[in-house]
Write a protein that holds these residues in place. Structure first.
Motif, PDB file in Angstrom:
ATOM      1  N   ASP A  87     113.623  53.385 -30.095  1.00 42.96           N
ATOM      2  CA  ASP A  87     112.507  52.458 -30.265  1.00 42.96           C
ATOM      3  C   ASP A  87     112.846  51.542 -31.441  1.00 42.96           C
ATOM      4  OD1 ASP A  87     111.834  53.686 -32.776  1.00 42.96           O
ATOM      5  OD2 ASP A  87     110.645  55.190 -31.729  1.00 42.96           O
ATOM      6  N   ILE A  88     111.946  50.624 -31.734  1.00 45.27           N
ATOM      7  CA  ILE A  88     112.209  49.718 -32.856  1.00 45.27           C
ATOM      8  C   ILE A  88     111.171  49.917 -33.959  1.00 45.27           C
ATOM      9  CG2 ILE A  88     113.515  47.978 -31.580  1.00 45.27           C
ATOM     10  CD1 ILE A  88     110.894  46.358 -31.366  1.00 45.27           C
ATOM     11  N   ALA A  89     110.690  51.167 -34.094  1.00 46.26           N
ATOM     12  CA  ALA A  89     109.813  51.476 -35.218  1.00 46.26           C
ATOM     13  C   ALA A  89     110.586  51.259 -36.509  1.00 46.26           C
ATOM     14  CB  ALA A  89     109.319  52.914 -35.121  1.00 46.26           C
ATOM     15  N   ALA A  90     109.932  50.701 -37.501  1.00 47.58           N
ATOM     16  CA  ALA A  90     110.609  50.392 -38.764  1.00 47.58           C
ATOM     17  C   ALA A  90     111.291  51.628 -39.354  1.00 47.58           C
ATOM     18  CB  ALA A  90     109.614  49.808 -39.756  1.00 47.58           C
ATOM     19  N   SER A  91     110.685  52.793 -39.165  1.00 51.07           N
ATOM     20  CA  SER A  91     111.231  54.016 -39.764  1.00 51.07           C
ATOM     21  C   SER A  91     112.515  54.494 -39.091  1.00 51.07           C
ATOM     22  CB  SER A  91     110.190  55.136 -39.703  1.00 51.07           C
ATOM     23  OG  SER A  91     109.814  55.373 -38.357  1.00 51.07           O
ATOM     24  N   SER A  92     112.792  54.039 -37.878  1.00 48.16           N
ATOM     25  CA  SER A  92     113.973  54.526 -37.160  1.00 48.16           C
ATOM     26  C   SER A  92     115.191  53.635 -37.336  1.00 48.16           C
ATOM     27  CB  SER A  92     113.669  54.667 -35.659  1.00 48.16           C
ATOM     28  OG  SER A  92     113.615  53.407 -35.033  1.00 48.16           O
ATOM     29  N   ILE A  93     115.006  52.467 -37.920  1.00 45.65           N
ATOM     30  CA  ILE A  93     116.088  51.480 -37.999  1.00 45.65           C
ATOM     31  C   ILE A  93     116.988  51.746 -39.201  1.00 45.65           C
ATOM     32  CG2 ILE A  93     116.593  49.030 -38.319  1.00 45.65           C
ATOM     33  CD1 ILE A  93     113.945  48.508 -36.776  1.00 45.65           C
ATOM     34  N   GLY A  94     118.280  51.809 -38.931  1.00 45.23           N
ATOM     35  CA  GLY A  94     119.249  52.072 -39.985  1.00 45.23           C
ATOM     36  C   GLY A  94     119.645  50.824 -40.746  1.00 45.23           C
ATOM     37  N   GLN A  95     120.666  50.988 -41.580  1.00 49.37           N
ATOM     38  CA  GLN A  95     121.178  49.867 -42.361  1.00 49.37           C
ATOM     39  C   GLN A  95     121.931  48.906 -41.444  1.00 49.37           C
ATOM     40  OE1 GLN A  95     123.267  51.213 -45.931  1.00 49.37           O
ATOM     41  NE2 GLN A  95     122.158  53.150 -45.802  1.00 49.37           N
ATOM     42  N   ILE A  96     121.778  47.632 -41.700  1.00 49.12           N
ATOM     43  CA  ILE A  96     122.467  46.612 -40.906  1.00 49.12           C
ATOM     44  C   ILE A  96     123.917  46.487 -41.378  1.00 49.12           C
ATOM     45  CG2 ILE A  96     121.732  44.692 -42.395  1.00 49.12           C
ATOM     46  CD1 ILE A  96     121.865  44.466 -38.561  1.00 49.12           C
ATOM     47  N   SER A  97     124.815  46.280 -40.442  1.00 52.38           N
ATOM     48  CA  SER A  97     126.225  46.133 -40.816  1.00 52.38           C
ATOM     49  C   SER A  97     126.448  44.808 -41.537  1.00 52.38           C
ATOM     50  CB  SER A  97     127.111  46.182 -39.570  1.00 52.38           C
ATOM     51  OG  SER A  97     126.968  44.989 -38.817  1.00 52.38           O
ATOM     52  N   THR A  98     127.568  44.738 -42.196  1.00 54.39           N
ATOM     53  CA  THR A  98     128.048  43.473 -42.734  1.00 54.39           C
ATOM     54  C   THR A  98     128.228  42.501 -41.574  1.00 54.39           C
ATOM     55  OG1 THR A  98     129.183  44.597 -44.527  1.00 54.39           O
ATOM     56  CG2 THR A  98     130.016  42.437 -43.939  1.00 54.39           C
ATOM     57  N   SER A  99     128.173  41.230 -41.861  1.00 50.72           N
ATOM     58  CA  SER A  99     128.413  40.217 -40.842  1.00 50.72           C
ATOM     59  C   SER A  99     129.890  40.135 -40.478  1.00 50.72           C
ATOM     60  CB  SER A  99     127.945  38.855 -41.358  1.00 50.72           C
ATOM     61  OG  SER A  99     128.358  37.825 -40.497  1.00 50.72           O
ATOM     62  N   TYR A 100     130.155  39.871 -39.206  1.00 46.04           N
ATOM     63  CA  TYR A 100     131.513  39.603 -38.706  1.00 46.04           C
ATOM     64  C   TYR A 100     131.507  38.248 -38.016  1.00 46.04           C
ATOM     65  CZ  TYR A 100     133.020  44.360 -39.671  1.00 46.04           C
ATOM     66  OH  TYR A 100     133.360  45.512 -40.315  1.00 46.04           O
ATOM     67  N   ARG A 101     132.560  37.451 -38.283  1.00 49.96           N
ATOM     68  CA  ARG A 101     132.723  36.149 -37.639  1.00 49.96           C
ATOM     69  C   ARG A 101     134.145  36.028 -37.116  1.00 49.96           C
ATOM     70  NH1 ARG A 101     130.544  31.417 -41.562  1.00 49.96           N
ATOM     71  NH2 ARG A 101     131.283  30.181 -39.820  1.00 49.96           N
ATOM     72  N   LEU A 102     134.311  35.159 -36.125  1.00 50.30           N
ATOM     73  CA  LEU A 102     135.652  34.911 -35.613  1.00 50.30           C
ATOM     74  C   LEU A 102     136.492  34.207 -36.670  1.00 50.30           C
ATOM     75  CD1 LEU A 102     134.868  33.673 -31.985  1.00 50.30           C
ATOM     76  CD2 LEU A 102     135.725  35.934 -32.654  1.00 50.30           C
ATOM     77  N   ASP A 103     137.732  34.691 -36.851  1.00 50.80           N
ATOM     78  CA  ASP A 103     138.642  34.039 -37.784  1.00 50.80           C
ATOM     79  C   ASP A 103     139.511  33.026 -37.037  1.00 50.80           C
ATOM     80  OD1 ASP A 103     140.615  35.525 -36.463  1.00 50.80           O
ATOM     81  OD2 ASP A 103     140.882  36.955 -38.104  1.00 50.80           O
ATOM     82  N   SER A 104     140.525  32.510 -37.702  1.00 51.85           N
ATOM     83  CA  SER A 104     141.367  31.471 -37.090  1.00 51.85           C
ATOM     84  C   SER A 104     142.172  31.993 -35.907  1.00 51.85           C
ATOM     85  CB  SER A 104     142.313  30.874 -38.133  1.00 51.85           C
ATOM     86  OG  SER A 104     143.135  31.890 -38.695  1.00 51.85           O
ATOM     87  N   SER A 105     142.274  33.323 -35.786  1.00 53.57           N
ATOM     88  CA  SER A 105     142.971  33.934 -34.648  1.00 53.57           C
ATOM     89  C   SER A 105     141.999  34.407 -33.570  1.00 53.57           C
ATOM     90  CB  SER A 105     143.823  35.116 -35.127  1.00 53.57           C
ATOM     91  OG  SER A 105     144.774  34.689 -36.070  1.00 53.57           O
ATOM     92  N   ASN A 106     140.716  34.028 -33.708  1.00 52.41           N
ATOM     93  CA  ASN A 106     139.667  34.427 -32.773  1.00 52.41           C
ATOM     94  C   ASN A 106     139.440  35.929 -32.724  1.00 52.41           C
ATOM     95  OD1 ASN A 106     138.700  31.911 -31.918  1.00 52.41           O
ATOM     96  ND2 ASN A 106     140.393  31.689 -30.462  1.00 52.41           N
ATOM     97  N   ARG A 107     139.722  36.586 -33.864  1.00 49.35           N
ATOM     98  CA  ARG A 107     139.392  37.999 -34.028  1.00 49.35           C
ATOM     99  C   ARG A 107     138.207  38.107 -34.977  1.00 49.35           C
ATOM    100  NH1 ARG A 107     140.908  41.234 -30.396  1.00 49.35           N
ATOM    101  NH2 ARG A 107     140.743  42.977 -31.882  1.00 49.35           N
ATOM    102  N   LEU A 108     137.357  39.115 -34.774  1.00 46.39           N
ATOM    103  CA  LEU A 108     136.225  39.297 -35.672  1.00 46.39           C
ATOM    104  C   LEU A 108     136.710  39.815 -37.015  1.00 46.39           C
ATOM    105  CD1 LEU A 108     133.433  40.757 -33.373  1.00 46.39           C
ATOM    106  CD2 LEU A 108     133.532  38.485 -34.397  1.00 46.39           C
ATOM    107  N   ALA A 109     136.231  39.204 -38.073  1.00 41.36           N
ATOM    108  CA  ALA A 109     136.590  39.594 -39.433  1.00 41.36           C
ATOM    109  C   ALA A 109     135.326  39.628 -40.287  1.00 41.36           C
ATOM    110  CB  ALA A 109     137.598  38.604 -40.017  1.00 41.36           C
ATOM    111  N   VAL A 110     135.326  40.472 -41.302  1.00 44.03           N
ATOM    112  CA  VAL A 110     134.181  40.573 -42.208  1.00 44.03           C
ATOM    113  C   VAL A 110     133.892  39.213 -42.829  1.00 44.03           C
ATOM    114  CG1 VAL A 110     133.403  41.557 -44.401  1.00 44.03           C
ATOM    115  CG2 VAL A 110     134.536  43.016 -42.721  1.00 44.03           C
TER     116      VAL A 110
END
Length: 201
Positions: A87-110
């Motif tokens: 469910d999406i109850a506030a109490s059940s939601i964990g920590q959000i991951s760091t953001s990942y974006r595509l780098d110049s090689s089209n791979r996800l990077a922090v």
């Protein structure tokens, strides 16, 4: 200037840890696909692109889980959190991951806005007693930002307010605007819109 004490850092230490092992990128099919490692105690996960829900994944005990974005956009931020219940109850939601974006090689990077970066932003105030877009309960130390620029999990120090944790978005929170949370009352009512210095922590 607010009459209350400056906002302390928002505490997420009691929540499930953020998923790790995020790996993937842009494929020849034009889709961004990535996997991540399961989190012990999790029942489900949600993936986001720029603060918008992208995919829900149930945890059946599989060691890795997969997310696919069929309509990626340039410069998108991808993030994931685990939940203790389906469910999406506030109490059940964990920590959000760091953001990942595509780098110049089209791979996800922090991707992180570097600590110490200063921003000159318009800062408004809100006092809605609701869940944020991420799912946490809105409260002191929470702020809304344009997730295309300031991804969730970014911590900021706002002059005259204190610490704020970016976990919300808003239909009018675009570009150089951050919305900080106050309890209902004169501090929120009298804040207005101020141009202030924000420092990434």
């Amino acid at each position: 200037m607010p009459s209350c004490a400056l906002s302390p850092p928002y505490d997420v230490s009691g929540r499930l840890p953020a998923p790790r092992g995020i790996d993937g990128g842009l494929g020849a099919d034009g889709k961004v696909t990535f996997t991540f490692s399961r989190v012990a105690g999790a029942k489900a996960y949600r993936a986001f692109r720029n603060g918008q829900a992208l995919q829900w994944i149930s945890d059946w005990g599989q060691p890795t889980l997969q997310v696919t974005d069929t309509s990626p956009c340039d410069g998108a931020h991808y993030q994931v959190y685990a939940m203790t219940a389906e469910d999406i109850a506030a109490s059940s939601i964990g920590q959000i991951s760091t953001s990942y974006r595509l780098d110049s090689s089209n791979r996800l990077a922090v991707y992180r806005v570097p600590v110490g970066t200063t921003l000159n932003y318009r800062v408004s105030a809100y006092n809605d007693v609701v869940q944020t877009a991420l799912g946490y309960n809105a409260g002191t130390g929470i702020c809304a930002a344009d997730a295309r620029i300031i991804p969730w999990d970014t911590r900021l120090y706002v002059a005259d307010y204190g610490h704020c944790y970016a976990t919300d978005i808003g239909s009018w929170i675009k570009d150089d605007i951050v919305d900080v949370w106050f309890p209902p009352g004169p501090d929120a009512d009298n804040w207005g819109i101020q141009r202030l210095t924000l420092t990434v922590e």
